[in-house]
Write a protein that holds these residues in place. Structure first.
Motif, PDB file in Angstrom:
ATOM      1  N   GLN A 118      37.404  74.954  87.249  1.00 14.52           N
ATOM      2  CA  GLN A 118      38.653  74.197  87.344  1.00 14.52           C
ATOM      3  C   GLN A 118      39.717  75.002  88.085  1.00 14.52           C
ATOM      4  N   THR A 119      39.838  76.281  87.756  1.00 11.16           N
ATOM      5  CA  THR A 119      40.826  77.144  88.409  1.00 11.16           C
ATOM      6  C   THR A 119      40.549  77.245  89.906  1.00 11.16           C
ATOM      7  N   ARG A 134      39.224  64.716  94.023  1.00 12.06           N
ATOM      8  CA  ARG A 134      38.134  64.136  93.225  1.00 12.06           C
ATOM      9  C   ARG A 134      37.322  65.233  92.525  1.00 12.06           C
ATOM     10  N   VAL A 135      37.072  66.305  93.263  1.00 12.21           N
ATOM     11  CA  VAL A 135      36.320  67.423  92.685  1.00 12.21           C
ATOM     12  C   VAL A 135      37.121  68.083  91.567  1.00 12.21           C
ATOM     13  N   MET A 136      38.428  68.280  91.797  1.00 11.59           N
ATOM     14  CA  MET A 136      39.277  68.893  90.775  1.00 11.59           C
ATOM     15  C   MET A 136      39.327  68.021  89.521  1.00 11.59           C
ATOM     16  N   TYR A 137      39.429  66.717  89.699  1.00 12.36           N
ATOM     17  CA  TYR A 137      39.463  65.812  88.559  1.00 12.36           C
ATOM     18  C   TYR A 137      38.132  65.874  87.795  1.00 12.36           C
ATOM     19  N   MET A 182      37.339  67.004  83.888  1.00 14.85           N
ATOM     20  CA  MET A 182      36.523  66.228  82.940  1.00 14.85           C
ATOM     21  C   MET A 182      35.373  67.068  82.398  1.00 14.85           C
ATOM     22  N   LEU A 183      34.778  67.884  83.264  1.00 20.96           N
ATOM     23  CA  LEU A 183      33.688  68.758  82.838  1.00 20.96           C
ATOM     24  C   LEU A 183      34.180  69.793  81.823  1.00 20.96           C
ATOM     25  N   GLN A 211      48.635  64.239  88.439  1.00 20.00           N
ATOM     26  CA  GLN A 211      48.552  64.728  89.816  1.00 20.00           C
ATOM     27  C   GLN A 211      47.972  63.671  90.751  1.00 20.00           C
ATOM     28  N   VAL A 212      46.926  63.024  90.313  1.00 15.53           N
ATOM     29  CA  VAL A 212      46.306  61.985  91.143  1.00 15.53           C
ATOM     30  C   VAL A 212      47.298  60.855  91.389  1.00 15.53           C
ATOM     31  N   VAL A 213      47.945  60.399  90.345  1.00 12.60           N
ATOM     32  CA  VAL A 213      48.913  59.301  90.483  1.00 12.60           C
ATOM     33  C   VAL A 213      50.054  59.703  91.405  1.00 12.60           C
ATOM     34  N   LEU A 214      50.585  60.899  91.205  1.00 14.93           N
ATOM     35  CA  LEU A 214      51.703  61.369  92.035  1.00 14.93           C
ATOM     36  C   LEU A 214      51.282  61.587  93.482  1.00 14.93           C
TER      37      LEU A 214
END
Length: 120
Positions: A21-22, A50-53, A57-58, A90-93
């Motif tokens: 994630q970091t 997408r990968v960060m999201y 989740m992982l 973050q995704v929404v913004l």
């Protein structure tokens, strides 16, 4: 003895997922710079989001499994849930093109993720 091995394995998996994630958050900062300077930056930043999201989740999945299997503290689950909420914001913004909040939130997420990694 088997419980200790499960706890150590769970801790290692949590450390790996926090590290992932970091790394993905850091790569998002790099791709944000490319977004400003190159034509392919937007594509990289979008794919990286997408990968960060997915990494967030992982991390939540690993925290839940470590908690359920190891019977330890639920604190990592709360931290991972918080990261997923921040990633969602973050995704929404980002989609709404609100860089005045999107950029500082990304910096905050990176700092918190490094802190979580250092604590593991």
């Amino acid at each position: 003895m088997a419980i200790q091995a499960t706890t150590r394995r769970s801790s290692s998996i949590l450390r790996i997922t926090i590290g992932l994630q970091t790394l993905t958050i850091f790569l998002q900062a790099v791709s944000a710079g490319l977004l400003l300077t190159s034509s392919y930056g937007e594509t990289l930043h979008s794919a990286g989001a997408r990968v960060m999201y997915g990494a967030s989740m992982l991390y939540l999945l690993a925290a839940v499994l470590a908690w359920k299997r190891g019977g330890g503290s639920s604190r990592p689950v709360l931290h991972a849930s918080g990261f997923l909420v921040l990633a969602s914001a973050q995704v929404v913004l980002g989609i709404a093109h609100v860089p005045s909040v999107h950029l500082p939130l990304g910096v905050l997420m990176f700092g918190l993720s490094v802190l979580a990694l250092a604590r593991r």
